[in-house]
Design an enzyme around this catalytic site. Structure first.
Site, PDB file in Angstrom:
ATOM      1  N   LYS A 175       0.872  -1.182   0.000  1.00  0.00           N
ATOM      2  CA  LYS A 175       0.000   0.000   0.000  1.00  0.00           C
ATOM      3  C   LYS A 175       0.904   1.226   0.000  1.00  0.00           C
ATOM      4  O   LYS A 175       1.546   1.529   1.003  1.00  0.00           O
ATOM      5  CB  LYS A 175      -0.891   0.053   1.243  1.00  0.00           C
ATOM      6  CG  LYS A 175      -1.850   1.241   1.195  1.00  0.00           C
ATOM      7  CD  LYS A 175      -2.353   1.667   2.567  1.00  0.00           C
ATOM      8  CE  LYS A 175      -1.666   2.893   3.101  1.00  0.00           C
ATOM      9  NZ  LYS A 175      -1.780   4.135   2.325  1.00  0.00           N
TER      10      LYS A 175
ATOM     11  N   GLY B 157       6.870   5.077   8.684  1.00  0.00           N
ATOM     12  CA  GLY B 157       5.973   6.225   8.777  1.00  0.00           C
ATOM     13  C   GLY B 157       6.030   6.853  10.155  1.00  0.00           C
ATOM     14  O   GLY B 157       7.051   6.768  10.856  1.00  0.00           O
ATOM     15  N   SER B 158       4.911   7.448  10.546  1.00  0.00           N
ATOM     16  CA  SER B 158       4.916   8.226  11.783  1.00  0.00           C
ATOM     17  C   SER B 158       4.911   7.334  13.018  1.00  0.00           C
ATOM     18  O   SER B 158       4.470   6.184  12.985  1.00  0.00           O
ATOM     19  CB  SER B 158       3.699   9.152  11.823  1.00  0.00           C
ATOM     20  OG  SER B 158       2.530   8.386  12.072  1.00  0.00           O
TER      21      SER B 158
ATOM     22  N   GLY C 221       2.676   4.059  13.597  1.00  0.00           N
ATOM     23  CA  GLY C 221       3.522   2.873  13.763  1.00  0.00           C
ATOM     24  C   GLY C 221       3.248   2.159  15.072  1.00  0.00           C
ATOM     25  O   GLY C 221       3.114   0.931  15.116  1.00  0.00           O
TER      26      GLY C 221
ATOM     27  N   GLU D  61       9.778   1.366  11.125  1.00  0.00           N
ATOM     28  CA  GLU D  61      10.836   2.364  11.019  1.00  0.00           C
ATOM     29  C   GLU D  61      10.133   3.704  11.140  1.00  0.00           C
ATOM     30  O   GLU D  61       9.374   4.103  10.258  1.00  0.00           O
ATOM     31  CB  GLU D  61      11.570   2.203   9.682  1.00  0.00           C
ATOM     32  CG  GLU D  61      12.990   2.731   9.728  1.00  0.00           C
ATOM     33  CD  GLU D  61      13.058   4.207   9.418  1.00  0.00           C
ATOM     34  OE1 GLU D  61      13.185   5.001  10.379  1.00  0.00           O
ATOM     35  OE2 GLU D  61      12.950   4.580   8.253  1.00  0.00           O
TER      36      GLU D  61
ATOM     37  N   CYS E 232      13.487  10.826   7.534  1.00  0.00           N
ATOM     38  CA  CYS E 232      13.584  10.344   8.924  1.00  0.00           C
ATOM     39  C   CYS E 232      14.984  10.609   9.427  1.00  0.00           C
ATOM     40  O   CYS E 232      15.217  10.712  10.623  1.00  0.00           O
ATOM     41  CB  CYS E 232      13.337   8.847   9.046  1.00  0.00           C
ATOM     42  SG  CYS E 232      12.112   8.210   7.970  1.00  0.00           S
TER      43      CYS E 232
ATOM     44  N   GLN F 160       1.451  19.105   5.850  1.00  0.00           N
ATOM     45  CA  GLN F 160       2.836  19.140   6.325  1.00  0.00           C
ATOM     46  C   GLN F 160       3.292  20.590   6.503  1.00  0.00           C
ATOM     47  O   GLN F 160       3.978  20.919   7.468  1.00  0.00           O
ATOM     48  CB  GLN F 160       3.751  18.381   5.360  1.00  0.00           C
ATOM     49  CG  GLN F 160       5.205  18.316   5.821  1.00  0.00           C
ATOM     50  CD  GLN F 160       5.382  17.655   7.190  1.00  0.00           C
ATOM     51  OE1 GLN F 160       4.909  16.548   7.414  1.00  0.00           O
ATOM     52  NE2 GLN F 160       6.052  18.339   8.115  1.00  0.00           N
TER      53      GLN F 160
ATOM     54  N   GLU G 174       9.540  15.517  16.546  1.00  0.00           N
ATOM     55  CA  GLU G 174       9.867  15.450  15.126  1.00  0.00           C
ATOM     56  C   GLU G 174       8.958  16.401  14.346  1.00  0.00           C
ATOM     57  O   GLU G 174       7.745  16.391  14.524  1.00  0.00           O
ATOM     58  CB  GLU G 174       9.691  14.022  14.601  1.00  0.00           C
ATOM     59  CG  GLU G 174      10.119  13.902  13.153  1.00  0.00           C
ATOM     60  CD  GLU G 174      10.090  12.476  12.625  1.00  0.00           C
ATOM     61  OE1 GLU G 174       9.129  11.754  12.905  1.00  0.00           O
ATOM     62  OE2 GLU G 174      11.054  12.102  11.919  1.00  0.00           O
TER      63      GLU G 174
HETATM   64  C1  UN1 Z   1      14.358   8.283   5.301  1.00  0.00           C
HETATM   65  O1  UN1 Z   1      14.897   9.223   5.856  1.00  0.00           O
HETATM   66  O2  UN1 Z   1      13.160   8.062   5.432  1.00  0.00           O
HETATM   67  O3  UN1 Z   1      19.916   7.818   4.469  1.00  0.00           O
HETATM   68  C2  UN1 Z   1      15.134   7.381   4.434  1.00  0.00           C
HETATM   69  C3  UN1 Z   1      19.203   8.519   3.763  1.00  0.00           C
HETATM   70  C4  UN1 Z   1      18.445   7.882   2.630  1.00  0.00           C
HETATM   71  C5  UN1 Z   1      17.244   7.162   3.135  1.00  0.00           C
HETATM   72  C6  UN1 Z   1      16.426   7.994   4.063  1.00  0.00           C
HETATM   73  N1  UN1 Z   1      19.300   6.964   1.932  1.00  0.00           N
HETATM   74  O4  UN1 Z   1      19.085   9.716   3.977  1.00  0.00           O
END
Ligand code: UN1
Length: 498
Positions: free
Chosen positions: A177, A230-231, A235, A252, A286, A333, A388
């Protein structure tokens, strides 16, 4: 303006409309007049169909030798390479980040494919001696079945690829999805699988919302495990649901990553690093740098140079090669970014030294643009420093020593990425030892992870799993221990040999 891409769900090797027949629009956050795609608004019935197709396909796919599965994955990587520019252009239109970065996103998927394809000739198990004579012991990996993937909008192809390619090489089938904001990139990915010749049902995509499609994937009894990026809020909710169902779940989630700059650092290098880490992808990684921890001896001079450089960043439509920073991905956002800027000023009472406003006028009015934003005088514990934001908002914190820098760095609920700039090898190794994070960069920014090293974080960032590299194979396989008796007699472990 390019024609919109109109597509359907990809189920059992065919493009099919959602059972309910509803569709939704996907517009460019840099220019909302640009309709990027339309796609199904699906529900549980579509997930049922996709899971049934994946289950049926699993029985054949799991028996295809892994090196042969690898060849198909390699072919998919080659098709991605051939379509890289066109896929990246659409990705920029879909989520806004600049074209150099969407090319990087597609490249990350290519890298993932190449790496996973090679894994087809490894997928190492273990052999070990056993207690008895004429007996053989080994542990092998078995695929787990149907894997559900719920993916975010910030890396529209890279993240799906780093979940799907490893799952596939292990012999699993997939139902994905995509984020509601970035379905077109995943549709392109499905076309790549189709063109590469994957058997029907091995990969399936159902587009739509989390509360309909995502929920159905989580709850479906025939989905054996789910991988989510995701968030934190979603999560943790999904983790609870999967826990109650006894379903393995890989999460993650968020980050509040910091770059530390010591007084002995190569300052021009550290400056390039923080500009890239904080404002690349409009701060929507992230792994983005949302905190800058500066040693007091270099604080003022560094801030001055940082502000001067950040002020020059060109914000605009990411398809323009000269643009440094694209828009926020959506109006929501953008509102979150502005909300935190207000919190920073009114609640935290930090000092806004750059940006802070929505960009308006001319082409800006068609999208969700915001200025690169920097706060100084941020203190540990402030909301700006703890929560965050997922936007181009950087908080600068002044510290007096290495020990204090590490304390501030570690004092958050998250632990994904981290960075320290220092020329002192002892401090560098101390940082590797003491920083609580899944990733530490020495003299590099917090972003830029490569696909063949484990990716993930500690504390609130995840639930102990790692994506990418060899470590992800443990999520997509189950270990089986095998004992082969070739003595022709009953040998009793723990008894006959004592
Ligand atoms: C993410 O931040 O959701 O290391 C992934 C990085 C990228 C992947 C980021 N290769 O910044």
């Amino acid at each position: 303006m390019p024609e919109p891409k109109h597509f359907k769900n990809y189920i059992g090797g065919a493009w099919v409309e959602a059972a309910g027949g509803e569709r939704y629009e996907n517009r460019n956050p840099a220019d909302t007049e640009d309709l990027v795609s339309t796609q199904p608004s699906s529900d549980g019935r579509d997930v049922d169909a996709a899971v049934a197709a994946a289950r049926e396909a699993f029985e054949g796919w799991r028996l295809v030798p892994a090196p042969e599965r690898g060849l198909l994955i390699m072919k998919a990587a080659e098709i991605l390479k051939a379509r890289k520019e066109e896929i990246s252009q659409m990705m920029t239109r879909e989520m806004g980040k600049v074209i150099a970065e969407t090319r990087g996103d597609t490249q990350e998927a290519i890298d993932c494919g190449m790496y996973a394809a090679g894994e087809g000739r490894r997928l190492f198990g273990r052999h070990t001696p056993v207690e008895m004579r004429n007996k053989f012991g080994m542990a092998i990996r078995r695929p787990v079945g149907v894997c559900g993937m719920i993916t975010p909008w910030n890396f529209p192809i890279a993240i799906p690829s780093w979940k799907m390619f490893p799952a596939l090489i292990c012999g699993n089938t997939c139902v994905i999805k995509p984020a509601t904001l970035t379905p077109a990139s995943v549709a392109n990915f499905m076309e790549v699988f189709e063109e590469a010749g994957f058997p029907p049902g091995v990969v399936n995509m159902v587009t739509g919302g989390g509360s309909s499609v995502g929920k159905a994937i989580i709850e479906h009894p025939d989905v054996n495990r789910v991988s989510f990026t995701g968030s934190v809020e979603i999560g943790n909710m999904l983790a609870g649901q999967c826990g109650a169902l006894g379903k393995p779940f890989s999460a993650e989630l968020g980050g509040k990553n910091a770059q530390i700059v010591m007084d002995d650092a190569n300052l021009p290098l550290a400056l390039d690093g923080v500009l890239w880490g904080a404002f690349g992808t409009t701060g929507q990684r992230c792994t983005a740098t949302s905190r800058l921890i500066l040693h007091e001896k270099i604080h003022d001079g560094f801030v001055e140079k940082l502000v001067a450089r950040a002020k020059k960043l060109k914000v605009g439509n990411g398809l323009d090669e000269s643009v440094d920073m694209g828009p926020a991905v959506s109006e929501d956002q953008l509102k979150t970014d502005l909300y935190y800027i207000e919190v920073g000023q009114k609640e935290d009472k930090a000092e806004l030294v750059l940006g802070g406003k929505r960009l308006t006028g001319g082409a800006y009015d068609k999208g969700f643009f915001i200025e690169p934003t920097i706060f100084t005088g941020v203190k540990p514990g402030m909301r700006l420093e703890q929560e965050e934001i997922f936007g181009p908002v950087l908080s600068v914190i002044k510290v007096g020593s290495f020990e204090e820098a590490i304390r501030v760095q570690n004092d958050t609920a998250f632990g994904l990425s981290s960075s320290i700039y220092t020329e002192n090898v002892n401090l560098a190794f101390k940082a590797i030892q003491d920083i609580e994070a899944g990733i530490t960069y020495i003299n590099g920014p917090t972003i830029g992870a490569e696909v063949h090293l484990p990716f993930g974080g500690v504390k609130g960032t995840g639930n102990g799993h790692r994506e990418a590299s060899w470590t992800v194979l443990d999520f997509y396989t189950e270990w089986k221990s095998v004992y082969v008796e070739f003595s022709g007699k009953l040998q009793r472990a723990q008894i006959d040999n004592q």
